[in-house]
Scaffold this motif. Structure first.
Motif, PDB file in Angstrom:
ATOM      1  N   VAL B 183     -39.829 -13.176  12.712  1.00  0.00           N
ATOM      2  CA  VAL B 183     -40.943 -12.747  13.555  1.00  0.00           C
ATOM      3  C   VAL B 183     -40.563 -12.880  15.020  1.00  0.00           C
ATOM      4  CG1 VAL B 183     -43.254 -13.379  14.314  1.00  0.00           C
ATOM      5  CG2 VAL B 183     -42.757 -13.222  11.888  1.00  0.00           C
ATOM      6  N   GLU B 184     -39.903 -14.010  15.357  1.00  0.00           N
ATOM      7  CA  GLU B 184     -39.502 -14.213  16.754  1.00  0.00           C
ATOM      8  C   GLU B 184     -38.548 -13.120  17.208  1.00  0.00           C
ATOM      9  OE1 GLU B 184     -38.226 -18.277  17.338  1.00  0.00           O
ATOM     10  OE2 GLU B 184     -37.313 -17.673  19.254  1.00  0.00           O
ATOM     11  N   LEU B 185     -37.606 -12.786  16.339  1.00  0.00           N
ATOM     12  CA  LEU B 185     -36.642 -11.735  16.664  1.00  0.00           C
ATOM     13  C   LEU B 185     -37.351 -10.411  16.908  1.00  0.00           C
ATOM     14  CD1 LEU B 185     -33.702 -10.737  16.839  1.00  0.00           C
ATOM     15  CD2 LEU B 185     -33.773 -10.379  14.388  1.00  0.00           C
ATOM     16  N   THR B 186     -38.236 -10.073  15.978  1.00  0.00           N
ATOM     17  CA  THR B 186     -38.953  -8.809  16.091  1.00  0.00           C
ATOM     18  C   THR B 186     -39.795  -8.761  17.362  1.00  0.00           C
ATOM     19  OG1 THR B 186     -39.153  -8.921  13.693  1.00  0.00           O
ATOM     20  CG2 THR B 186     -40.382  -7.199  14.812  1.00  0.00           C
ATOM     21  N   MET B 187     -40.518  -9.857  17.624  1.00  0.00           N
ATOM     22  CA  MET B 187     -41.371  -9.893  18.807  1.00  0.00           C
ATOM     23  C   MET B 187     -40.526  -9.786  20.071  1.00  0.00           C
ATOM     24  SD  MET B 187     -44.614 -10.218  18.167  1.00  0.00           S
ATOM     25  CE  MET B 187     -44.654  -9.242  16.690  1.00  0.00           C
ATOM     26  N   THR B 188     -39.404 -10.513  20.101  1.00  0.00           N
ATOM     27  CA  THR B 188     -38.537 -10.443  21.276  1.00  0.00           C
ATOM     28  C   THR B 188     -38.131  -9.009  21.553  1.00  0.00           C
ATOM     29  OG1 THR B 188     -37.647 -12.614  20.741  1.00  0.00           O
ATOM     30  CG2 THR B 188     -36.382 -11.267  22.277  1.00  0.00           C
ATOM     31  N   LEU B 189     -37.667  -8.337  20.498  1.00  0.00           N
ATOM     32  CA  LEU B 189     -37.196  -6.972  20.684  1.00  0.00           C
ATOM     33  C   LEU B 189     -38.336  -6.040  21.089  1.00  0.00           C
ATOM     34  CD1 LEU B 189     -34.699  -6.744  17.705  1.00  0.00           C
ATOM     35  CD2 LEU B 189     -34.198  -6.899  20.144  1.00  0.00           C
ATOM     36  N   ILE B 190     -39.461  -6.176  20.398  1.00  0.00           N
ATOM     37  CA  ILE B 190     -40.578  -5.274  20.709  1.00  0.00           C
ATOM     38  C   ILE B 190     -41.054  -5.465  22.133  1.00  0.00           C
ATOM     39  CG2 ILE B 190     -43.004  -4.797  20.205  1.00  0.00           C
ATOM     40  CD1 ILE B 190     -42.420  -5.217  17.306  1.00  0.00           C
ATOM     41  N   PHE B 191     -41.266  -6.741  22.511  1.00  0.00           N
ATOM     42  CA  PHE B 191     -41.796  -6.958  23.854  1.00  0.00           C
ATOM     43  C   PHE B 191     -40.787  -6.598  24.939  1.00  0.00           C
ATOM     44  CE2 PHE B 191     -45.963  -8.051  23.247  1.00  0.00           C
ATOM     45  CZ  PHE B 191     -46.114  -8.936  22.202  1.00  0.00           C
ATOM     46  N   SER B 192     -39.506  -6.846  24.656  1.00  0.00           N
ATOM     47  CA  SER B 192     -38.506  -6.452  25.643  1.00  0.00           C
ATOM     48  C   SER B 192     -38.544  -4.954  25.862  1.00  0.00           C
ATOM     49  CB  SER B 192     -37.105  -6.860  25.168  1.00  0.00           C
ATOM     50  OG  SER B 192     -37.069  -8.224  24.887  1.00  0.00           O
ATOM     51  N   ILE B 193     -38.564  -4.217  24.748  1.00  0.00           N
ATOM     52  CA  ILE B 193     -38.564  -2.758  24.856  1.00  0.00           C
ATOM     53  C   ILE B 193     -39.836  -2.267  25.545  1.00  0.00           C
ATOM     54  CG2 ILE B 193     -38.655  -0.644  23.512  1.00  0.00           C
ATOM     55  CD1 ILE B 193     -36.739  -1.960  21.553  1.00  0.00           C
ATOM     56  N   LEU B 194     -40.964  -2.846  25.153  1.00  0.00           N
ATOM     57  CA  LEU B 194     -42.214  -2.419  25.775  1.00  0.00           C
ATOM     58  C   LEU B 194     -42.202  -2.699  27.273  1.00  0.00           C
ATOM     59  CD1 LEU B 194     -44.966  -3.453  23.208  1.00  0.00           C
ATOM     60  CD2 LEU B 194     -44.187  -1.171  23.816  1.00  0.00           C
ATOM     61  N   PHE B 195     -41.713  -3.901  27.643  1.00  0.00           N
ATOM     62  CA  PHE B 195     -41.705  -4.265  29.057  1.00  0.00           C
ATOM     63  C   PHE B 195     -40.844  -3.295  29.849  1.00  0.00           C
ATOM     64  CE2 PHE B 195     -42.321  -6.717  32.680  1.00  0.00           C
ATOM     65  CZ  PHE B 195     -41.112  -6.979  33.306  1.00  0.00           C
ATOM     66  N   ILE B 196     -39.687  -2.952  29.251  1.00  0.00           N
ATOM     67  CA  ILE B 196     -38.799  -2.031  29.955  1.00  0.00           C
ATOM     68  C   ILE B 196     -39.432  -0.660  30.113  1.00  0.00           C
ATOM     69  CG2 ILE B 196     -36.627  -0.795  29.724  1.00  0.00           C
ATOM     70  CD1 ILE B 196     -35.511  -3.419  28.583  1.00  0.00           C
ATOM     71  N   LEU B 197     -40.035  -0.175  29.034  1.00  0.00           N
ATOM     72  CA  LEU B 197     -40.689   1.124  29.133  1.00  0.00           C
ATOM     73  C   LEU B 197     -41.813   1.087  30.155  1.00  0.00           C
ATOM     74  CD1 LEU B 197     -40.787   2.200  25.390  1.00  0.00           C
ATOM     75  CD2 LEU B 197     -39.342   3.084  27.201  1.00  0.00           C
ATOM     76  N   PHE B 198     -42.518  -0.044  30.187  1.00  0.00           N
ATOM     77  CA  PHE B 198     -43.606  -0.221  31.140  1.00  0.00           C
ATOM     78  C   PHE B 198     -43.061  -0.127  32.550  1.00  0.00           C
ATOM     79  CE2 PHE B 198     -47.671  -1.520  32.525  1.00  0.00           C
ATOM     80  CZ  PHE B 198     -47.532  -2.506  33.488  1.00  0.00           C
ATOM     81  N   CYS B 199     -41.955  -0.817  32.807  1.00  0.00           N
ATOM     82  CA  CYS B 199     -41.364  -0.789  34.148  1.00  0.00           C
ATOM     83  C   CYS B 199     -40.949   0.614  34.527  1.00  0.00           C
ATOM     84  CB  CYS B 199     -40.138  -1.702  34.201  1.00  0.00           C
ATOM     85  SG  CYS B 199     -40.558  -3.433  34.144  1.00  0.00           S
ATOM     86  N   LEU B 200     -40.466   1.360  33.543  1.00  0.00           N
ATOM     87  CA  LEU B 200     -39.938   2.676  33.842  1.00  0.00           C
ATOM     88  C   LEU B 200     -41.029   3.711  34.009  1.00  0.00           C
ATOM     89  CD1 LEU B 200     -36.920   2.728  31.414  1.00  0.00           C
ATOM     90  CD2 LEU B 200     -36.945   2.284  33.857  1.00  0.00           C
ATOM     91  N   GLY B 201     -42.265   3.285  33.833  1.00  0.00           N
ATOM     92  CA  GLY B 201     -43.334   4.229  34.052  1.00  0.00           C
ATOM     93  C   GLY B 201     -43.671   5.049  32.832  1.00  0.00           C
ATOM     94  N   SER B 202     -43.194   4.618  31.672  1.00  0.00           N
ATOM     95  CA  SER B 202     -43.566   5.359  30.470  1.00  0.00           C
ATOM     96  C   SER B 202     -45.031   5.146  30.126  1.00  0.00           C
ATOM     97  CB  SER B 202     -42.724   4.919  29.286  1.00  0.00           C
ATOM     98  OG  SER B 202     -41.385   5.130  29.567  1.00  0.00           O
ATOM     99  N   PHE B 203     -45.539   3.989  30.488  1.00  0.00           N
ATOM    100  CA  PHE B 203     -46.973   3.776  30.324  1.00  0.00           C
ATOM    101  C   PHE B 203     -47.617   3.842  31.695  1.00  0.00           C
ATOM    102  CE2 PHE B 203     -45.830   2.925  26.254  1.00  0.00           C
ATOM    103  CZ  PHE B 203     -45.181   1.723  26.047  1.00  0.00           C
ATOM    104  N   PRO B 204     -48.853   4.236  31.749  1.00  0.00           N
ATOM    105  CA  PRO B 204     -49.501   4.268  33.066  1.00  0.00           C
ATOM    106  C   PRO B 204     -49.626   2.857  33.602  1.00  0.00           C
ATOM    107  CG  PRO B 204     -51.066   4.773  31.331  1.00  0.00           C
ATOM    108  CD  PRO B 204     -49.735   4.721  30.695  1.00  0.00           C
ATOM    109  N   ASN B 205     -49.125   2.604  34.799  1.00  0.00           N
ATOM    110  CA  ASN B 205     -49.361   1.305  35.403  1.00  0.00           C
ATOM    111  C   ASN B 205     -49.964   1.515  36.775  1.00  0.00           C
ATOM    112  OD1 ASN B 205     -47.092   2.347  36.527  1.00  0.00           O
ATOM    113  ND2 ASN B 205     -45.802   0.558  36.225  1.00  0.00           N
TER     114      ASN B 205
END
Lengths: 116, 344
Positions: B183-205
């Motif tokens: 679970v920790e591995l999965t969460m790490t990967l998911i949140f890392s990817i989400l955070f990066i996409l968030f930074c890149l403007g893939s989600f509205p910020n």
């Protein structure tokens, strides 16, 4: 599972092992499926048609029974008989059964002595 | 019309059994059924006999010789065990390959940083998922083949000898729970990817400007984003390594402890560097917050650097919690070694 079902499944397990012996032992002469079903029922062996018919095929596949289609009668019927291998296996199974039932009887008999 | 019922029933049975047996079973079953009926049966009698025979599917099941399962109970546990570590492992490896490919491709294309990272992470997700699925499928196929081709589990059982007992019994108190690690591995990967996409403007910020207009502005500073994305990648890689070791060893051994501590320190350093060296938030957001808080809520005590003060507090919390975590892991490892030495 509810108690009744569980008890029933244990009884089925108990019976299942002895079915092959019952079938082999009833083959003093060739029989077709339905006739064998009647014979077993007469001897109080509780077996369903949908268990016996596939069992006969399986025993034939394993070489314990031989089969022959009799087209002479009004309707063609498949007759099963004991093969040589089947006779040998029957002998061996009878010995095993005797041993087992002696052991079990001594265990169950002890319970009777204790008044269970 | 009566024979039609019987024909239909028998057909339902034989269509479920192997082709070469169908004709014989059909002939025999029909013969048996007619034997069970009287000479001139009416439809009701036929129905009741067929019902007593049970469902065609169940009857066909009894006629069939093959096992009726994909993987036998004897090797099922082994199968699940292999799945548990192999699928995440392959998934992660393939994902890293995907990242590598993404980097290579974008380098050759000379694309913009933002697009590069987007490409890389789309690769990461799709490669990772398809790698994991492939691993699961091929493991299953491998076990099915071994099972059918006579990998005889019983023979292995019979040849068991005392030499095969493992050296040490793992101590239950110091085990690392497998599902926790996964679970920790999965969460790490998911949140890392989400955070990066968030930074890149893939989600509205965006943030809402007080006047009521919704303007799309960047929450984070440009410089922050350019550092945050690689930093998150590095952090995620260390985190993945940490979780992988935990999944592999499943105990607090010195190796696991070292990797875990390194991972914690790396994450901590990265977080601190990001927060302290670069402005986290964009100028617009800073101006907005300062205006709001200073004007309306009288936070003038904090001065214009309210945000900075908050960030310092966050940093202190990060450091303290990281050190506590490391300390706890080291303690567990020491205790585990003591228990092992003492033969507990």
């Amino acid at each position: 599972m509810p108690e009744n079902e569980y008890l029933q499944s244990l009884v089925t397990e108990l019976r299942r092992g002895s079915l092959t012996l019952a079938v082999l032992g009833s083959m003093d002469r060739p029989h077709y499926g339905y006739a064998l079903l009647q014979i077993l029922k007469d001897r109080n062996i509780d077996i369903e048609a949908n268990t016996l018919y596939p069992l006969l095929r399986r025993l034939e596949n394993q070489g314990l029974l031989a089969s022959d289609w009799d087209v002479g009668e009004s309707r063609p019927r498949k007759y099963y008989s004991l093969s040589d291998k089947g006779k040998y296996f029957y002998g061996e199974l009878k010995i095993e059964w005797k041993k087992m039932s002696d052991s079990l009887n001594s265990i169950i008999g002890k319970d009777d002595i204790n008044g269970e | 019309m009566e024979s039609n019922l019987i024909d239909r029933y028998v057909y339902e049975v034989i269509r479920r059994i192997p082709e070469k047996e169908r004709e014989d079973v059909s002939r025999e079953l029909k013969s048996n059924i007619y034997d069970m009926l009287s000479d001139n049966p009416d439809e009701k009698e036929i129905e009741s006999i067929l019902v007593s025979l049970g469902s065609p599917a169940a009857l066909a099941d009894k006629y069939r010789q093959n096992p009726g399962y994909l993987i036998s109970p004897r090797v099922y546990y082994e199968y699940v065990r292999v799945l548990k570590w192999l699928v995440p492992l392959i998934g992660v490896i393939v994902m890293l390959v995907g990242i590598g490919i993404g980097i290579a491709e974008s380098l050759s294309e000379n694309a913009e940083m933002k697009d590069v990272f987007k490409e890389i992470f789309q690769n990461a997700i799709s490669f990772g998922i398809s790698g994991a699925i492939q691993a699961a499928i091929w493991t299953t196929i491998g076990f099915v083949i071994a099972d059918r081709s006579g990998y005889n589990a019983e023979a292995q059982d019979n040849e068991w000898s005392i030499d095969q007992l493992p050296e040490e019994t793992p101590n239950a108190k110091y085990r690392i729970n497998l599902s926790d690690s996964i679970v920790e591995l999965t969460m790490t990967l998911i949140f890392s990817i989400l955070f990066i996409l968030f930074c890149l403007g893939s989600f509205p910020n965006w943030f809402i400007i007080k006047t009521g207009e919704t303007e799309v502005r960047n929450l984070f500073n440009e410089a922050f984003i350019n550092m945050a994305v690689p930093a998150t990648i590095v952090s995620a890689l260390f985190g993945t390594l940490d979780c992988s070791i935990k999944i592999w060893k499943r105990q607090w051994t010195p190796l696991v402890c070292i990797v875990s501590v390194v991972n914690s320190l790396v994450s901590m350093s990265i977080s601190l560097v990001l927060i302290l060296r670069t402005w986290v938030f964009s100028d617009e957001f800073m101006a907005f917050v300062n205006n709001e808080l200073v004007e309306n809520l009288d936070f003038s005590l904090w001065g214009n650097n309210f945000i900075i003060s908050a960030l310092v507090i966050v940093c202190i919390v990060i450091v303290i919690s990281t050190l506590i975590g490391c300390g706890n892991n080291v303690y567990k490892t020491i205790k585990a070694r003591e228990a092992k030495a003492g033969g507990a």
